[in-house]
Design a protein around this motif. Structure first.
Motif, PDB file in Angstrom:
ATOM      1  N   LEU A 100      40.880  37.629  42.322  1.00  0.00           N
ATOM      2  CA  LEU A 100      40.876  39.082  42.134  1.00  0.00           C
ATOM      3  C   LEU A 100      41.527  39.780  43.316  1.00  0.00           C
ATOM      4  O   LEU A 100      41.680  40.995  43.305  1.00  0.00           O
ATOM      5  N   HIS A 101      41.894  39.014  44.318  1.00  0.00           N
ATOM      6  CA  HIS A 101      42.465  39.558  45.547  1.00  0.00           C
ATOM      7  C   HIS A 101      43.746  40.318  45.236  1.00  0.00           C
ATOM      8  O   HIS A 101      44.594  39.854  44.492  1.00  0.00           O
ATOM      9  N   ALA A 108      40.349  44.482  38.667  1.00  0.00           N
ATOM     10  CA  ALA A 108      39.475  43.392  39.110  1.00  0.00           C
ATOM     11  C   ALA A 108      38.290  43.228  38.164  1.00  0.00           C
ATOM     12  O   ALA A 108      37.917  42.103  37.819  1.00  0.00           O
ATOM     13  N   LEU A 112      37.630  39.946  35.961  1.00  0.00           N
ATOM     14  CA  LEU A 112      36.374  39.216  36.167  1.00  0.00           C
ATOM     15  C   LEU A 112      35.677  38.952  34.838  1.00  0.00           C
ATOM     16  O   LEU A 112      35.257  37.824  34.545  1.00  0.00           O
ATOM     17  N   ILE A 129      35.403  32.639  42.728  1.00  0.00           N
ATOM     18  CA  ILE A 129      35.992  33.965  42.585  1.00  0.00           C
ATOM     19  C   ILE A 129      36.472  34.424  43.954  1.00  0.00           C
ATOM     20  O   ILE A 129      35.668  34.576  44.883  1.00  0.00           O
ATOM     21  N   THR A 131      37.701  37.243  46.195  1.00  0.00           N
ATOM     22  CA  THR A 131      37.579  38.702  46.185  1.00  0.00           C
ATOM     23  C   THR A 131      38.334  39.368  47.317  1.00  0.00           C
ATOM     24  O   THR A 131      38.637  40.547  47.249  1.00  0.00           O
ATOM     25  N   ILE A 149      36.408  45.272  46.395  1.00  0.00           N
ATOM     26  CA  ILE A 149      36.032  44.350  45.319  1.00  0.00           C
ATOM     27  C   ILE A 149      34.823  43.536  45.746  1.00  0.00           C
ATOM     28  O   ILE A 149      33.869  43.373  44.987  1.00  0.00           O
ATOM     29  N   ARG A 150      34.850  43.057  46.974  1.00  0.00           N
ATOM     30  CA  ARG A 150      33.739  42.258  47.493  1.00  0.00           C
ATOM     31  C   ARG A 150      32.441  43.070  47.490  1.00  0.00           C
ATOM     32  O   ARG A 150      31.366  42.550  47.201  1.00  0.00           O
ATOM     33  N   ILE A 153      31.261  43.319  43.563  1.00  0.00           N
ATOM     34  CA  ILE A 153      31.212  42.183  42.632  1.00  0.00           C
ATOM     35  C   ILE A 153      29.802  41.760  42.234  1.00  0.00           C
ATOM     36  O   ILE A 153      29.555  41.455  41.071  1.00  0.00           O
TER      37      ILE A 153
END
Length: 190
Positions: A100-101, A108, A112, A129, A131, A149-150, A153
């Protein structure tokens, strides 16, 4: 049904009559006449009883109890020792990887959800995953949107339709991305 209790004073009855005249009934009913009650006002001085003083030290009130967290009965909270050992040594091999980076939050999230559907369809047990690294702690770097994102999530996973299939979420080993990735362990398919 009328509750037992005290009667309205003349002042309260007049106020109630004023309020009752302003109300429009929901359905057509015949109006109920409200007769003003003429009760002489008693002249009584009411004094409150002084509060009793408690001797000694009064303990502070107890803090409110937190609401009990209901754990899902069919989902174990922890992995057994062999899983934890494989994660810490880096010998755990992911069955499915999802990067997803570099995506924005909307992209994202969609990647996911679709990725987890695909991983479950393939019978994957461990999903890696990627991130991106978490937000920096340095005050000079706080203005950047790095690590968004991290930060989201785990909330996304907990609120998704896949939540009941997730057994555990762990930080990835250094060889799989370290702080910039997580392992999602899914239930074994029957």
């Amino acid at each position: 049904m009328r509750r037992p209790g005290r009667r309205l004073t003349a002042e309260e009855a007049e106020i109630w009559a004023q309020v009752a005249r302003t109300v429009t009934p929901l359905e057509k009913r015949r109006p109920v006449p409200v007769a003003p009650v003429s009760v002489p006002k008693p002249v009584v001085a009411v004094t409150a009883a002084p509060a009793k003083k408690v001797k000694g030290r009064i303990p502070a009130p107890l803090p409110p109890r937190p609401a009990p967290v209901k754990a899902k009965p069919d989902v174990p909270v922890n992995l057994d020792g062999s899983w934890e050992k494989r994660i810490s040594k880096g010998t755990l091999a992911p069955d499915f990887s999802l990067d997803l980076h570099g995506s924005n939050l909307d992209q994202a999230y969609l990647r996911l959800m679709h990725g987890l559907i695909q991983a479950k369809a393939m019978g994957a047990r461990v999903v890696l995953i990627v991130t991106g690294k978490p937000r920096p702690v340095d005050a000079a770097d706080r203005g950047t949107a790095r690590g968004a994102i991290r930060a989201k999530i785990t909330d996304w996973l907990a609120a998704s339709e896949h939540a009941h299939d997730i057994v555990a979420i762990r930080g990835a080993h250094r060889r799989h991305g370290g702080q910039g990735a997580i392992y999602v362990v899914l239930k074994k398919r029957k």
